[in-house]
Write an enzyme that holds these catalytic residues in place. Sequence first.
Site, PDB file in Angstrom:
ATOM      1  CB  CYS A 254      -0.983  -0.039   1.168  1.00 36.56           C
ATOM      2  SG  CYS A 254      -2.387   1.091   0.968  1.00 36.56           S
ATOM      3  CG  HIS A 339      -4.210  -3.859   2.640  1.00 38.06           C
ATOM      4  ND1 HIS A 339      -3.350  -3.550   3.673  1.00 38.06           N
ATOM      5  CD2 HIS A 339      -4.646  -2.679   2.149  1.00 38.06           C
ATOM      6  CE1 HIS A 339      -3.279  -2.236   3.810  1.00 38.06           C
ATOM      7  NE2 HIS A 339      -4.059  -1.688   2.894  1.00 38.06           N
ATOM      8  CD  GLU A 341      -2.656  -6.648   5.101  1.00 34.20           C
ATOM      9  OE1 GLU A 341      -3.354  -5.640   5.325  1.00 34.20           O
ATOM     10  OE2 GLU A 341      -1.920  -6.746   4.092  1.00 34.20           O
TER      11      GLU A 341
END
Length: 365
Positions: A254, A339, A341
Site C-alpha cells: 500500500c 492488502h 495480509e
Amino acid sequence: MMDAVIGLEDGTFLKGTGFGAEGIVCGELVFTTQYTGYEESLTDPSYSGQILMFTYPLIGNYGVNDETFQSDGVKAEGLVVREACPSPSHHQSMRNIYKLMEDEGKPGISGVDTRMLTIGTREHGTMRAALINGSDDGEEAVRLARAQPDISSLDLISRVTCKEPYTIKSQVNTGDKKNVVLIDLGMKRNISTSLLNRGIDVTVVPATTPASVIQEFDPDLLFLSNGPGDPQNANAAIDAVKEMAGTVPIAGICLGHQIIARALGADTYKLKFGHRGANQPVKDLETGIVHITSQNHGFAVEGDSFDDTDVTVTQVNTNDRTVEGIEQKDLDIFSVQYHPEAHAGPRDTEKIFFGKIMKAMGGRI
C-alpha cells in the site's frame, strides 16, 4: 442519540442521528464498499485524517470483537452509515458499534443517504468534510469542511507510527530464524501476524528511522507497511529505501508500495476517489490470473515514470489499469498496492505475497 450533521466543501450537508462521542471532526470523506470487516476498517491506521463511510446500508449487525482490531483503537476520524445496528447478534461480540465509537471518543452519524454521498464522491472526487455531533448546523459544517487543509499537506504518518523500535519474536520454530525490519508507517496488525506465523521475527521501527539505524538490526528483509496520506511526504522512508536498495531484499504494501516506487524514481498521484473495499480485481500480468483483493488507498503509482528502466509493472487493476504491483529483480525489490495480509478481505494473494518474502530471504547470502 443526538442531533448530527455532515457538511462537504461543495456546500452539501445532510442532517442525521448522531451516536458515539459528541464533538466535531474534520477530514476527507471516503467510502468503502465492504459490507463486513467494519472493525478492521475503522481501526486501520490508513484511515487517519479521513471520515469513513460504508456503502453497505447496515453496519454493526455482528457487533464488535476487539480481537479483530488492526491497531490499538479506531483511527478513522468519524463514521458515516445509513443504519447502525443497536442489537448485534454474534457469539464473539463484545459490544455494539454505538459503544465502540463512544468508548473511542469518535463521532458517528446514521440516517443519512450514503448512496447519494457515494455517487457525489464518484462524480466530483473525494471532498473535505466536517462531522458535527450535538448540532444540526449545516452551514457551520460546510464552513469547517472548507476551512481544513488538503490531506496532502498533512503529516498523518507521525500520528500513527510507533515512537520507539520494538521486536516481536515468532513462536514458530523454523530452524532458520529470519528477522524482518518493518518501517511502521501506520501498520495493520495482520501484516506482522502474517510474518510471525511463518517463523519470522519482526523488528518494528518508526517511520523516520534512517538506513544507518535499520542496518544495525541486521535485517534479512526490509518491509514498508501501509499508512495514511501522501507518499511524497514520507521522505525518511524514501531515503532509507534508496540507501538500502541492493543490500537487502525490500518489500512493501500500500503506502509502502508507493514509497518504494518513489525511491525508484517514479511519480505518484492522487486518485479521484481512491480504491477502498474488499472486491478490487487485480490481474497478474505474468500468469494472467485475476485476484480479488482488499484495498484502501487514495494515491497511486504512475507506471511509466520510473527512472530505473529495470522496474517491471507486474500487476494492474482491471477496473482502471492503475499499478497494483512492481518488481526490480536485480535489486530484489517488490511491492503491491493491495492488502495481501487479508484481514478483513479475500485471501487470494496472502500465500503468494508472503511466500515471495520467504523466498527472498532464503536467497540472502
